[in-house]
Design a protein around this motif. Structure first.
Motif, PDB file in Angstrom:
ATOM      1  N   GLY A 195       1.548  -1.643  18.440  1.00 33.51           N
ATOM      2  CA  GLY A 195       1.916  -1.320  17.268  1.00 33.51           C
ATOM      3  C   GLY A 195       3.363  -2.019  17.120  1.00 33.51           C
ATOM      4  N   LEU A 196       3.449  -2.872  18.201  1.00 34.56           N
ATOM      5  CA  LEU A 196       4.937  -3.878  17.708  1.00 34.56           C
ATOM      6  C   LEU A 196       4.526  -5.084  17.472  1.00 34.56           C
ATOM      7  CD1 LEU A 196       7.193  -3.272  20.941  1.00 34.56           C
ATOM      8  CD2 LEU A 196       7.837  -2.167  19.298  1.00 34.56           C
ATOM      9  N   ILE A 197       3.406  -5.531  18.127  1.00 34.65           N
ATOM     10  CA  ILE A 197       2.396  -6.342  17.385  1.00 34.65           C
ATOM     11  C   ILE A 197       1.835  -6.752  16.038  1.00 34.65           C
ATOM     12  CG2 ILE A 197       0.202  -8.361  17.738  1.00 34.65           C
ATOM     13  CD1 ILE A 197       0.246  -7.758  20.546  1.00 34.65           C
ATOM     14  N   ALA A 198       1.806  -5.774  15.537  1.00 31.99           N
ATOM     15  CA  ALA A 198       1.384  -4.836  14.071  1.00 31.99           C
ATOM     16  C   ALA A 198       2.508  -5.033  13.470  1.00 31.99           C
ATOM     17  CB  ALA A 198       0.720  -3.628  14.419  1.00 31.99           C
ATOM     18  N   SER A 248      -0.158  -7.022   4.219  1.00 30.78           N
ATOM     19  CA  SER A 248       1.564  -6.262   5.343  1.00 30.78           C
ATOM     20  C   SER A 248       1.408  -4.645   4.881  1.00 30.78           C
ATOM     21  CB  SER A 248       2.622  -6.737   4.441  1.00 30.78           C
ATOM     22  OG  SER A 248       3.467  -6.317   4.639  1.00 30.78           O
ATOM     23  N   LEU A 249       1.054  -4.397   4.228  1.00 30.73           N
ATOM     24  CA  LEU A 249       0.753  -2.953   4.064  1.00 30.73           C
ATOM     25  C   LEU A 249      -0.819  -2.345   5.464  1.00 30.73           C
ATOM     26  CD1 LEU A 249       1.516  -0.083   2.966  1.00 30.73           C
ATOM     27  CD2 LEU A 249      -0.305  -0.958   1.257  1.00 30.73           C
ATOM     28  N   ILE A 250      -1.236  -3.175   5.350  1.00 29.92           N
ATOM     29  CA  ILE A 250      -2.268  -2.856   6.674  1.00 29.92           C
ATOM     30  C   ILE A 250      -1.836  -2.675   7.848  1.00 29.92           C
ATOM     31  CG2 ILE A 250      -4.967  -3.712   7.230  1.00 29.92           C
ATOM     32  CD1 ILE A 250      -5.455  -4.279   4.810  1.00 29.92           C
ATOM     33  N   MET A 251      -1.257  -4.192   8.346  1.00 32.02           N
ATOM     34  CA  MET A 251      -0.499  -4.348   9.402  1.00 32.02           C
ATOM     35  C   MET A 251       0.469  -2.915   9.681  1.00 32.02           C
ATOM     36  SD  MET A 251      -2.864  -5.882  10.178  1.00 32.02           S
ATOM     37  CE  MET A 251      -2.469  -5.990  11.822  1.00 32.02           C
ATOM     38  N   ALA A 252       1.384  -2.910   8.752  1.00 32.13           N
ATOM     39  CA  ALA A 252       2.374  -2.266   8.664  1.00 32.13           C
ATOM     40  C   ALA A 252       1.904  -0.821   9.246  1.00 32.13           C
ATOM     41  CB  ALA A 252       3.042  -1.599   7.808  1.00 32.13           C
ATOM     42  N   GLY A 253       0.843  -0.282   7.979  1.00 37.85           N
ATOM     43  CA  GLY A 253       0.877   1.310   8.252  1.00 37.85           C
ATOM     44  C   GLY A 253      -0.712   1.240  10.049  1.00 37.85           C
ATOM     45  N   PRO A 304       0.340   9.178   8.110  1.00 34.47           N
ATOM     46  CA  PRO A 304       0.638   8.237   7.021  1.00 34.47           C
ATOM     47  C   PRO A 304       0.498   6.710   6.932  1.00 34.47           C
ATOM     48  CG  PRO A 304       1.939  10.007   7.842  1.00 34.47           C
ATOM     49  CD  PRO A 304       0.944   9.941   8.418  1.00 34.47           C
ATOM     50  N   GLY A 305      -0.040   6.480   7.811  1.00 27.78           N
ATOM     51  CA  GLY A 305      -0.232   5.279   8.348  1.00 27.78           C
ATOM     52  C   GLY A 305      -1.959   4.655   8.360  1.00 27.78           C
ATOM     53  N   VAL A 306      -3.014   6.007   8.435  1.00 32.74           N
ATOM     54  CA  VAL A 306      -3.872   5.562   8.567  1.00 32.74           C
ATOM     55  C   VAL A 306      -4.283   5.229   6.350  1.00 32.74           C
ATOM     56  CG1 VAL A 306      -6.088   7.142   8.215  1.00 32.74           C
ATOM     57  CG2 VAL A 306      -4.554   6.903  10.159  1.00 32.74           C
ATOM     58  N   ALA A 307      -2.596   6.639   5.901  1.00 33.35           N
ATOM     59  CA  ALA A 307      -3.973   6.329   4.687  1.00 33.35           C
ATOM     60  C   ALA A 307      -3.140   4.821   3.853  1.00 33.35           C
ATOM     61  CB  ALA A 307      -2.235   7.009   4.052  1.00 33.35           C
ATOM     62  N   MET A 308      -1.973   4.406   4.295  1.00 35.60           N
ATOM     63  CA  MET A 308      -1.496   2.897   4.414  1.00 35.60           C
ATOM     64  C   MET A 308      -2.574   1.816   5.073  1.00 35.60           C
ATOM     65  SD  MET A 308       2.383   3.711   6.106  1.00 35.60           S
ATOM     66  CE  MET A 308       3.311   1.636   6.042  1.00 35.60           C
TER      67      MET A 308
END
Length: 509
Positions: free
Chosen positions: A13-16, A37-42, A71-75
Protein backbone atom coordinates in the motif's frame (compact mmCIF):
# COMPACT_ATOMS: atom_id res chain seq x y z
CA UNK A 1 1.64 -15.70 9.35
CA UNK A 2 -0.97 -12.98 9.96
CA UNK A 3 1.78 -10.51 10.94
CA UNK A 4 3.73 -11.24 7.79
CA UNK A 5 0.66 -10.65 5.65
CA UNK A 6 -0.09 -7.38 7.45
CA UNK A 7 3.46 -6.20 6.79
CA UNK A 8 3.24 -7.29 3.16
CA UNK A 9 -0.08 -5.54 2.53
CA UNK A 10 1.12 -2.41 4.31
CA UNK A 11 4.34 -2.28 2.28
CA UNK A 12 2.41 -2.78 -0.95
CA UNK A 13 0.00 0.00 0.00
CA UNK A 14 2.76 2.47 0.87
CA UNK A 15 4.60 1.76 -2.37
CA UNK A 16 1.36 2.30 -4.28
CA UNK A 17 0.81 5.61 -2.45
CA UNK A 18 4.29 6.76 -3.41
CA UNK A 19 3.75 5.81 -7.03
CA UNK A 20 0.34 7.55 -7.05
CA UNK A 21 1.93 10.79 -5.81
CA UNK A 22 4.80 10.64 -8.30
CA UNK A 23 2.41 9.92 -11.17
CA UNK A 24 0.03 12.71 -10.14
CA UNK A 25 2.86 15.23 -10.44
CA UNK A 26 3.16 14.33 -14.13
CA UNK A 27 -0.51 15.11 -14.87
CA UNK A 28 0.39 18.28 -16.82
CA UNK A 29 2.85 16.41 -19.03
CA UNK A 30 0.49 13.67 -20.21
CA UNK A 31 -3.26 13.04 -19.84
CA UNK A 32 -2.48 9.39 -19.10
CA UNK A 33 -0.91 10.30 -15.73
CA UNK A 34 -4.12 11.26 -13.89
CA UNK A 35 -6.02 7.98 -14.39
CA UNK A 36 -2.85 6.03 -13.57
CA UNK A 37 -2.53 8.01 -10.35
CA UNK A 38 -6.17 7.11 -9.54
CA UNK A 39 -5.45 3.43 -10.19
CA UNK A 40 -2.46 3.36 -7.87
CA UNK A 41 -4.31 5.38 -5.18
CA UNK A 42 -7.11 2.81 -5.35
CA UNK A 43 -4.63 -0.05 -5.09
CA UNK A 44 -3.03 1.63 -2.08
CA UNK A 45 -6.37 2.08 -0.32
CA UNK A 46 -7.32 -1.51 -1.14
CA UNK A 47 -4.05 -2.93 0.18
CA UNK A 48 -3.95 -0.81 3.36
CA UNK A 49 -7.58 -1.65 4.16
CA UNK A 50 -6.74 -5.34 3.73
CA UNK A 51 -3.83 -4.94 6.16
CA UNK A 52 -6.07 -3.21 8.70
CA UNK A 53 -8.70 -5.92 8.29
CA UNK A 54 -6.16 -8.62 9.18
CA UNK A 55 -4.77 -6.62 12.10
CA UNK A 56 -8.17 -5.61 13.53
CA UNK A 57 -8.59 -6.72 17.19
CA UNK A 58 -12.35 -7.32 16.87
CA UNK A 59 -14.63 -8.81 14.17
CA UNK A 60 -16.60 -5.56 13.98
CA UNK A 61 -13.49 -3.54 13.09
CA UNK A 62 -12.38 -6.26 10.70
CA UNK A 63 -15.73 -6.02 8.89
CA UNK A 64 -15.49 -2.21 8.69
CA UNK A 65 -12.02 -2.43 7.14
CA UNK A 66 -13.26 -5.16 4.80
CA UNK A 67 -15.95 -2.80 3.53
CA UNK A 68 -13.28 -0.09 3.23
CA UNK A 69 -11.45 -2.13 0.59
CA UNK A 70 -14.19 -1.70 -2.01
CA UNK A 71 -13.83 2.07 -2.59
CA UNK A 72 -10.25 1.24 -3.57
CA UNK A 73 -11.56 -1.46 -5.93
CA UNK A 74 -13.92 1.07 -7.51
CA UNK A 75 -11.06 3.57 -7.94
CA UNK A 76 -8.90 0.94 -9.66
CA UNK A 77 -11.68 -0.10 -12.05
CA UNK A 78 -12.71 3.47 -12.87
CA UNK A 79 -9.10 4.57 -13.40
CA UNK A 80 -8.37 1.57 -15.64
CA UNK A 81 -11.36 2.26 -17.86
CA UNK A 82 -10.57 5.98 -17.93
CA UNK A 83 -7.02 5.26 -19.03
CA UNK A 84 -8.36 2.86 -21.67
CA UNK A 85 -10.61 5.63 -22.99
CA UNK A 86 -7.69 8.04 -23.28
CA UNK A 87 -5.48 5.50 -24.99
CA UNK A 88 -8.18 4.56 -27.48
CA UNK A 89 -9.29 8.19 -28.11
CA UNK A 90 -12.89 7.55 -27.00
CA UNK A 91 -14.52 10.92 -26.35
CA UNK A 92 -18.23 10.05 -26.33
CA UNK A 93 -18.29 8.89 -22.69
CA UNK A 94 -17.57 11.44 -19.99
CA UNK A 95 -15.26 10.26 -17.16
CA UNK A 96 -17.68 11.78 -14.59
CA UNK A 97 -20.17 9.01 -15.38
CA UNK A 98 -17.72 6.54 -13.84
CA UNK A 99 -18.55 8.02 -10.41
CA UNK A 100 -22.10 6.63 -10.44
CA UNK A 101 -21.21 3.07 -9.52
CA UNK A 102 -18.79 3.98 -6.68
CA UNK A 103 -21.43 6.26 -5.11
CA UNK A 104 -24.06 3.51 -5.24
CA UNK A 105 -21.52 1.02 -3.89
CA UNK A 106 -20.74 3.24 -0.91
CA UNK A 107 -24.44 3.53 -0.10
CA UNK A 108 -24.89 -0.24 -0.23
CA UNK A 109 -21.82 -0.88 1.94
CA UNK A 110 -22.86 1.69 4.53
CA UNK A 111 -26.25 0.03 5.00
CA UNK A 112 -25.25 -3.59 4.44
CA UNK A 113 -25.37 -4.57 8.16
CA UNK A 114 -29.14 -3.93 8.00
CA UNK A 115 -30.13 -5.47 4.62
CA UNK A 116 -27.26 -7.99 4.04
CA UNK A 117 -27.40 -7.71 0.25
CA UNK A 118 -23.61 -7.41 -0.08
CA UNK A 119 -22.57 -10.03 2.50
CA UNK A 120 -25.18 -12.57 3.49
CA UNK A 121 -23.16 -13.71 6.53
CA UNK A 122 -19.89 -12.91 8.33
CA UNK A 123 -18.02 -15.47 10.47
CA UNK A 124 -15.05 -15.02 12.75
CA UNK A 125 -11.92 -16.75 11.43
CA UNK A 126 -9.29 -18.18 13.72
CA UNK A 127 -6.21 -17.07 11.83
CA UNK A 128 -7.30 -14.41 9.35
CA UNK A 129 -9.83 -12.07 10.98
CA UNK A 130 -13.21 -12.80 9.39
CA UNK A 131 -14.74 -14.95 6.68
CA UNK A 132 -17.38 -13.30 4.51
CA UNK A 133 -20.07 -14.85 2.32
CA UNK A 134 -20.98 -12.80 -0.78
CA UNK A 135 -24.58 -11.96 -1.59
CA UNK A 136 -26.37 -10.54 -4.66
CA UNK A 137 -25.01 -6.97 -4.50
CA UNK A 138 -21.45 -8.33 -4.25
CA UNK A 139 -21.87 -10.30 -7.46
CA UNK A 140 -23.50 -7.36 -9.24
CA UNK A 141 -20.52 -5.23 -8.22
CA UNK A 142 -18.10 -7.92 -9.42
CA UNK A 143 -19.84 -8.35 -12.75
CA UNK A 144 -19.89 -4.58 -13.26
CA UNK A 145 -16.15 -4.34 -12.57
CA UNK A 146 -15.24 -7.16 -14.91
CA UNK A 147 -17.62 -5.85 -17.55
CA UNK A 148 -16.03 -2.42 -17.41
CA UNK A 149 -12.49 -3.83 -17.47
CA UNK A 150 -13.41 -6.06 -20.42
CA UNK A 151 -14.88 -3.09 -22.29
CA UNK A 152 -11.69 -1.14 -21.62
CA UNK A 153 -9.55 -4.02 -22.87
CA UNK A 154 -11.64 -4.22 -26.04
CA UNK A 155 -11.16 -0.49 -26.63
CA UNK A 156 -7.40 -0.81 -26.17
CA UNK A 157 -7.17 -3.81 -28.52
CA UNK A 158 -9.17 -1.98 -31.17
CA UNK A 159 -6.94 1.08 -30.76
CA UNK A 160 -3.86 -1.15 -30.96
CA UNK A 161 -5.01 -2.44 -34.34
CA UNK A 162 -5.56 1.13 -35.60
CA UNK A 163 -2.32 2.55 -34.19
CA UNK A 164 0.78 3.19 -36.26
CA UNK A 165 3.22 0.33 -35.94
CA UNK A 166 5.84 2.26 -33.99
CA UNK A 167 3.40 3.03 -31.16
CA UNK A 168 1.62 -0.31 -30.74
CA UNK A 169 3.93 -1.21 -27.87
CA UNK A 170 2.17 1.46 -25.77
CA UNK A 171 -0.98 -0.66 -25.86
CA UNK A 172 0.84 -3.97 -25.40
CA UNK A 173 2.52 -2.79 -22.21
CA UNK A 174 -0.73 -1.35 -20.90
CA UNK A 175 -2.42 -4.72 -21.36
CA UNK A 176 0.59 -6.57 -19.92
CA UNK A 177 0.49 -4.41 -16.79
CA UNK A 178 -3.05 -5.53 -16.02
CA UNK A 179 -2.48 -9.28 -16.44
CA UNK A 180 -1.09 -10.08 -12.97
CA UNK A 181 -3.73 -8.34 -10.77
CA UNK A 182 -6.54 -9.55 -13.03
CA UNK A 183 -5.36 -13.15 -12.75
CA UNK A 184 -4.94 -12.80 -9.00
CA UNK A 185 -8.42 -11.38 -8.56
CA UNK A 186 -9.97 -14.15 -10.65
CA UNK A 187 -8.32 -16.72 -8.40
CA UNK A 188 -9.48 -14.88 -5.26
CA UNK A 189 -13.07 -14.38 -6.35
CA UNK A 190 -13.88 -17.59 -8.18
CA UNK A 191 -11.62 -20.22 -6.55
CA UNK A 192 -11.62 -21.37 -2.92
CA UNK A 193 -8.09 -20.66 -1.74
CA UNK A 194 -6.67 -22.15 1.46
CA UNK A 195 -6.18 -18.85 3.26
CA UNK A 196 -9.85 -18.01 3.76
CA UNK A 197 -10.27 -15.89 0.59
CA UNK A 198 -7.48 -13.48 1.40
CA UNK A 199 -7.21 -11.13 -1.62
CA UNK A 200 -3.84 -11.17 -3.37
CA UNK A 201 -4.98 -8.61 -5.99
CA UNK A 202 -3.59 -5.45 -4.32
CA UNK A 203 -0.25 -7.20 -3.85
CA UNK A 204 -0.09 -8.00 -7.55
CA UNK A 205 -0.66 -4.35 -8.37
CA UNK A 206 2.99 -3.93 -7.43
CA UNK A 207 3.72 -5.85 -10.64
CA UNK A 208 1.49 -3.43 -12.52
CA UNK A 209 3.31 -0.52 -10.92
CA UNK A 210 6.70 -1.93 -11.93
CA UNK A 211 5.58 -2.56 -15.52
CA UNK A 212 4.04 0.87 -15.97
CA UNK A 213 6.92 2.56 -14.12
CA UNK A 214 9.31 0.93 -16.58
CA UNK A 215 7.26 2.03 -19.58
CA UNK A 216 7.34 5.61 -18.33
CA UNK A 217 11.06 5.56 -17.56
CA UNK A 218 11.99 3.88 -20.86
CA UNK A 219 10.04 6.39 -22.94
CA UNK A 220 7.39 3.96 -24.21
CA UNK A 221 4.68 6.30 -22.92
CA UNK A 222 6.54 9.49 -23.83
CA UNK A 223 3.81 10.56 -26.25
CA UNK A 224 0.83 12.31 -24.56
CA UNK A 225 -1.63 10.13 -26.55
CA UNK A 226 -0.53 7.58 -29.16
CA UNK A 227 -1.07 8.38 -32.82
CA UNK A 228 -3.61 6.27 -34.71
CA UNK A 229 -3.90 5.61 -38.41
CA UNK A 230 -7.27 7.38 -38.34
CA UNK A 231 -5.56 10.52 -37.03
CA UNK A 232 -2.89 10.26 -39.72
CA UNK A 233 -5.49 9.91 -42.49
CA UNK A 234 -7.57 12.75 -41.06
CA UNK A 235 -4.53 15.03 -41.00
CA UNK A 236 -3.77 14.51 -44.70
CA UNK A 237 -4.61 17.30 -47.10
CA UNK A 238 -5.14 14.69 -49.81
CA UNK A 239 -8.68 13.36 -50.19
CA UNK A 240 -8.73 9.69 -49.11
CA UNK A 241 -11.79 7.55 -49.83
CA UNK A 242 -12.33 3.86 -49.10
CA UNK A 243 -14.73 1.97 -51.39
CA UNK A 244 -16.06 -1.57 -51.22
CA UNK A 245 -15.80 -3.91 -54.28
CA UNK A 246 -19.11 -2.53 -55.58
CA UNK A 247 -17.93 1.09 -55.49
CA UNK A 248 -19.85 2.01 -52.33
CA UNK A 249 -18.29 4.53 -49.93
CA UNK A 250 -17.05 2.91 -46.69
CA UNK A 251 -15.10 5.86 -45.26
CA UNK A 252 -13.78 9.29 -46.23
CA UNK A 253 -11.36 11.64 -44.49
CA UNK A 254 -12.23 15.34 -43.90
CA UNK A 255 -10.35 16.43 -47.04
CA UNK A 256 -12.38 13.97 -49.13
CA UNK A 257 -15.66 15.14 -47.61
CA UNK A 258 -14.71 18.74 -48.48
CA UNK A 259 -13.74 17.80 -52.05
CA UNK A 260 -16.94 15.82 -52.63
CA UNK A 261 -18.99 18.73 -51.30
CA UNK A 262 -17.33 20.98 -53.91
CA UNK A 263 -17.76 18.44 -56.73
CA UNK A 264 -21.38 17.72 -55.83
CA UNK A 265 -22.84 20.19 -53.31
CA UNK A 266 -26.09 18.19 -53.14
CA UNK A 267 -24.46 14.88 -52.22
CA UNK A 268 -24.65 15.32 -48.42
CA UNK A 269 -23.34 12.39 -46.36
CA UNK A 270 -21.68 9.90 -48.71
CA UNK A 271 -21.11 6.82 -46.55
CA UNK A 272 -23.08 3.94 -48.07
CA UNK A 273 -23.67 5.72 -51.39
CA UNK A 274 -22.41 4.55 -54.76
CA UNK A 275 -19.37 6.28 -56.21
CA UNK A 276 -21.02 7.11 -59.53
CA UNK A 277 -24.01 8.67 -57.75
CA UNK A 278 -21.80 11.17 -55.91
CA UNK A 279 -18.85 12.22 -58.01
CA UNK A 280 -18.48 14.36 -61.10
CA UNK A 281 -18.86 12.48 -64.43
CA UNK A 282 -15.19 13.26 -65.07
CA UNK A 283 -14.33 10.97 -62.14
CA UNK A 284 -17.00 8.28 -62.38
CA UNK A 285 -15.02 5.87 -64.53
CA UNK A 286 -11.77 6.20 -62.61
CA UNK A 287 -12.31 3.50 -59.96
CA UNK A 288 -12.57 0.64 -62.43
CA UNK A 289 -8.84 0.01 -62.66
CA UNK A 290 -5.98 0.74 -60.32
CA UNK A 291 -3.51 3.34 -61.45
CA UNK A 292 -2.70 7.03 -61.53
CA UNK A 293 -3.88 9.77 -63.86
CA UNK A 294 -4.46 13.50 -64.06
CA UNK A 295 -8.03 14.70 -64.51
CA UNK A 296 -9.36 18.12 -65.44
CA UNK A 297 -12.62 18.90 -63.68
CA UNK A 298 -15.55 20.71 -65.24
CA UNK A 299 -14.58 23.94 -63.48
CA UNK A 300 -11.02 23.80 -64.81
CA UNK A 301 -9.46 22.38 -61.65
CA UNK A 302 -6.77 19.73 -62.08
CA UNK A 303 -6.63 16.60 -59.89
CA UNK A 304 -4.03 13.89 -59.44
CA UNK A 305 -6.11 10.72 -59.18
CA UNK A 306 -4.80 7.41 -57.75
CA UNK A 307 -6.69 4.17 -57.19
CA UNK A 308 -5.07 1.40 -55.12
CA UNK A 309 -6.74 -2.00 -54.84
CA UNK A 310 -6.69 -3.41 -51.30
CA UNK A 311 -5.36 -6.96 -51.15
CA UNK A 312 -6.45 -9.29 -48.34
CA UNK A 313 -4.30 -12.09 -46.92
CA UNK A 314 -6.16 -14.66 -49.01
CA UNK A 315 -5.54 -12.70 -52.22
CA UNK A 316 -9.06 -11.33 -52.53
CA UNK A 317 -9.86 -7.66 -53.00
CA UNK A 318 -12.16 -6.32 -50.24
CA UNK A 319 -12.19 -2.83 -51.72
CA UNK A 320 -10.06 0.02 -52.96
CA UNK A 321 -8.53 3.26 -51.72
CA UNK A 322 -8.97 6.37 -53.84
CA UNK A 323 -6.55 9.23 -53.21
CA UNK A 324 -7.24 12.55 -54.93
CA UNK A 325 -5.00 15.60 -54.75
CA UNK A 326 -5.92 19.02 -56.07
CA UNK A 327 -2.90 19.97 -58.20
CA UNK A 328 -4.47 22.99 -59.89
CA UNK A 329 -2.04 25.43 -58.31
CA UNK A 330 0.89 23.06 -58.88
CA UNK A 331 0.01 22.75 -62.57
CA UNK A 332 -0.32 26.52 -62.83
CA UNK A 333 3.11 27.00 -61.28
CA UNK A 334 4.56 24.29 -63.49
CA UNK A 335 3.15 25.95 -66.60
CA UNK A 336 4.43 29.29 -65.36
CA UNK A 337 7.93 27.92 -64.80
CA UNK A 338 7.86 26.22 -68.18
CA UNK A 339 6.83 29.49 -69.78
CA UNK A 340 9.54 31.38 -67.91
CA UNK A 341 12.13 28.91 -69.19
CA UNK A 342 11.31 29.83 -72.81
CA UNK A 343 10.73 33.56 -72.28
CA UNK A 344 13.15 36.47 -72.32
CA UNK A 345 13.36 37.89 -68.83
CA UNK A 346 13.27 41.56 -69.91
CA UNK A 347 10.79 41.75 -72.78
CA UNK A 348 8.58 38.71 -72.10
CA UNK A 349 8.82 37.44 -75.70
CA UNK A 350 10.30 34.03 -76.48
CA UNK A 351 14.06 33.60 -76.03
CA UNK A 352 16.62 32.43 -78.56
CA UNK A 353 16.67 28.87 -77.22
CA UNK A 354 12.95 28.48 -77.79
CA UNK A 355 13.25 30.16 -81.21
CA UNK A 356 15.75 27.52 -82.32
CA UNK A 357 13.39 24.67 -81.43
CA UNK A 358 10.21 26.34 -82.64
CA UNK A 359 11.70 27.51 -85.96
CA UNK A 360 12.89 24.00 -86.76
CA UNK A 361 9.34 22.68 -86.19
CA UNK A 362 7.77 25.48 -88.27
CA UNK A 363 10.23 24.92 -91.15
CA UNK A 364 9.46 21.18 -91.26
CA UNK A 365 5.72 21.85 -91.09
CA UNK A 366 5.90 24.42 -93.94
CA UNK A 367 8.03 22.12 -96.11
CA UNK A 368 5.65 19.21 -95.49
CA UNK A 369 2.55 21.29 -96.31
CA UNK A 370 4.15 23.18 -99.21
CA UNK A 371 3.22 26.52 -97.66
CA UNK A 372 5.33 29.70 -97.51
CA UNK A 373 7.13 30.76 -94.37
CA UNK A 374 9.05 34.00 -93.82
CA UNK A 375 11.00 35.54 -90.99
CA UNK A 376 11.80 39.14 -90.20
CA UNK A 377 15.01 39.99 -88.34
CA UNK A 378 14.85 43.37 -86.63
CA UNK A 379 17.65 45.48 -85.11
CA UNK A 380 17.14 48.78 -83.24
CA UNK A 381 19.09 51.57 -84.93
CA UNK A 382 21.90 53.27 -82.95
CA UNK A 383 20.98 51.33 -79.83
CA UNK A 384 24.46 51.69 -78.30
CA UNK A 385 24.17 55.46 -78.58
CA UNK A 386 20.79 55.31 -76.81
CA UNK A 387 22.35 53.42 -73.92
CA UNK A 388 25.35 55.75 -73.76
CA UNK A 389 23.32 58.96 -73.74
CA UNK A 390 20.11 58.03 -71.92
CA UNK A 391 21.29 55.15 -69.79
CA UNK A 392 20.57 51.42 -69.81
CA UNK A 393 17.21 51.85 -68.10
CA UNK A 394 15.96 53.86 -71.08
CA UNK A 395 17.51 51.32 -73.45
CA UNK A 396 15.65 48.53 -71.69
CA UNK A 397 12.41 50.49 -71.97
CA UNK A 398 12.95 50.87 -75.72
CA UNK A 399 13.29 47.10 -76.07
CA UNK A 400 10.23 46.43 -73.90
CA UNK A 401 8.10 48.88 -75.89
CA UNK A 402 9.23 47.41 -79.23
CA UNK A 403 8.51 43.85 -78.01
CA UNK A 404 5.04 44.96 -76.89
CA UNK A 405 4.33 46.55 -80.29
CA UNK A 406 5.45 43.45 -82.15
CA UNK A 407 3.44 40.99 -80.04
CA UNK A 408 0.40 43.23 -80.37
CA UNK A 409 0.69 43.31 -84.18
CA UNK A 410 1.19 39.63 -85.04
CA UNK A 411 -1.42 36.92 -85.61
CA UNK A 412 -2.11 33.88 -83.49
CA UNK A 413 0.43 31.31 -84.61
CA UNK A 414 3.14 33.88 -85.38
CA UNK A 415 6.19 33.93 -83.13
CA UNK A 416 8.15 36.87 -81.71
CA UNK A 417 11.53 36.14 -80.11
CA UNK A 418 14.45 38.16 -78.82
CA UNK A 419 17.42 36.98 -80.81
CA UNK A 420 20.06 38.77 -78.77
CA UNK A 421 20.84 42.27 -77.52
CA UNK A 422 18.65 44.69 -79.51
CA UNK A 423 17.71 42.08 -82.17
CA UNK A 424 14.31 40.43 -82.59
CA UNK A 425 13.06 37.72 -84.95
CA UNK A 426 9.44 37.37 -86.04
CA UNK A 427 8.40 34.04 -87.61
CA UNK A 428 5.43 34.31 -90.00
CA UNK A 429 4.03 30.92 -91.16
CA UNK A 430 1.94 31.05 -94.34
CA UNK A 431 3.35 34.46 -95.37
CA UNK A 432 5.58 35.06 -98.38
CA UNK A 433 8.50 37.53 -98.47
CA UNK A 434 6.54 40.37 -100.07
CA UNK A 435 3.72 40.27 -97.51
CA UNK A 436 6.22 39.87 -94.68
CA UNK A 437 8.13 42.95 -95.84
CA UNK A 438 4.90 44.98 -96.00
CA UNK A 439 3.97 43.98 -92.47
CA UNK A 440 7.48 44.70 -91.18
CA UNK A 441 7.37 48.14 -92.77
CA UNK A 442 4.13 48.93 -90.90
CA UNK A 443 5.83 47.94 -87.67
CA UNK A 444 8.79 50.17 -88.55
CA UNK A 445 6.58 53.20 -89.11
CA UNK A 446 4.68 52.53 -85.89
CA UNK A 447 7.95 52.27 -83.96
CA UNK A 448 9.24 55.56 -85.40
CA UNK A 449 6.18 57.45 -84.17
CA UNK A 450 6.23 55.98 -80.68
CA UNK A 451 7.93 58.28 -78.17
CA UNK A 452 9.77 57.23 -75.02
CA UNK A 453 9.88 59.75 -72.17
CA UNK A 454 13.35 60.24 -70.66
CA UNK A 455 15.02 62.66 -68.29
CA UNK A 456 16.55 64.35 -71.33
CA UNK A 457 13.24 64.71 -73.14
CA UNK A 458 11.28 62.63 -75.63
CA UNK A 459 13.12 59.87 -77.48
CA UNK A 460 12.06 58.36 -80.80
CA UNK A 461 13.87 55.29 -82.15
CA UNK A 462 13.79 53.43 -85.45
CA UNK A 463 14.76 49.95 -86.48
CA UNK A 464 16.04 48.17 -89.57
CA UNK A 465 14.77 44.83 -90.78
CA UNK A 466 15.75 41.95 -93.04
CA UNK A 467 13.18 39.57 -94.55
CA UNK A 468 13.85 36.05 -95.80
CA UNK A 469 11.46 33.44 -97.20
CA UNK A 470 11.99 29.71 -96.85
CA UNK A 471 13.20 27.96 -100.00
CA UNK A 472 13.02 24.30 -100.89
CA UNK A 473 16.63 23.69 -99.81
CA UNK A 474 16.73 25.88 -96.70
CA UNK A 475 17.26 24.70 -93.16
CA UNK A 476 16.47 26.98 -90.18
CA UNK A 477 20.07 28.18 -90.00
CA UNK A 478 19.98 29.13 -93.70
CA UNK A 479 16.79 31.10 -93.21
CA UNK A 480 18.27 33.05 -90.29
CA UNK A 481 21.49 33.72 -92.20
CA UNK A 482 19.65 35.14 -95.23
CA UNK A 483 17.50 37.37 -93.01
CA UNK A 484 20.61 38.57 -91.20
CA UNK A 485 22.30 39.39 -94.54
CA UNK A 486 19.25 41.40 -95.61
CA UNK A 487 19.31 43.23 -92.26
CA UNK A 488 23.02 44.01 -92.75
CA UNK A 489 22.29 45.56 -96.14
CA UNK A 490 19.42 47.62 -94.68
CA UNK A 491 21.64 49.07 -91.98
CA UNK A 492 24.44 49.92 -94.41
CA UNK A 493 21.92 51.46 -96.79
CA UNK A 494 21.04 54.12 -94.21
CA UNK A 495 18.98 52.26 -91.56
CA UNK A 496 15.27 52.74 -90.80
CA UNK A 497 14.19 50.52 -93.67
CA UNK A 498 13.17 46.92 -94.53
CA UNK A 499 15.01 44.90 -97.18
CA UNK A 500 14.31 41.42 -98.50
CA UNK A 501 16.96 38.78 -99.00
CA UNK A 502 18.17 38.44 -102.60
CA UNK A 503 17.26 34.83 -103.46
CA UNK A 504 17.71 33.01 -106.80
CA UNK A 505 16.37 29.64 -105.64
CA UNK A 506 12.66 28.75 -105.91
CA UNK A 507 10.66 29.37 -102.80
CA UNK A 508 7.86 27.38 -101.21
CA UNK A 509 4.26 28.39 -101.80
Amino acid sequence: MRTALVVLYTAAGLIAVLYAVVTYRRRLQTPLALPLSLIMAGAAEWSLAQACCLAAPTPVLALIFNYAMFPGVAMVVAGSFWRSMLLSEVRKLRPALLLIQPVLLMAVLATDPWHHTFYSKVDTAVDYGITVYPSAAYWVHTLYCYGLLTAGAVLVVRALRRAVRGQRRVYWWFLAGGVAPTAGNLVTVFLHVNIQRLDVTPLLFLVTGVVWWWTDRSGVNSEPVPVTYAQVISALSDAVMVLDPNGRFLDVNPAAAKLLAVVNPACGAVIGKQWQDVVDPHFSAMVVDAGQSTIHGASGDVYDFRVVQIEAADGSCPGSVVVVRDVTELERLRAELTDQAVRDGLTGVFNRRYLTTALDARVRAAASAGEPLSIVMIDVDHFKAVNDRYGHAVGDQVLVDLARQLTGSVREGDLVARYGGEEFVVVLPGVDARAAAERADRWRRQCATTAVDTHLGTLNVTFSGGVAQLTATDCPEDLLRHADEALYRAKHAGRDQILTAERTLPVLG
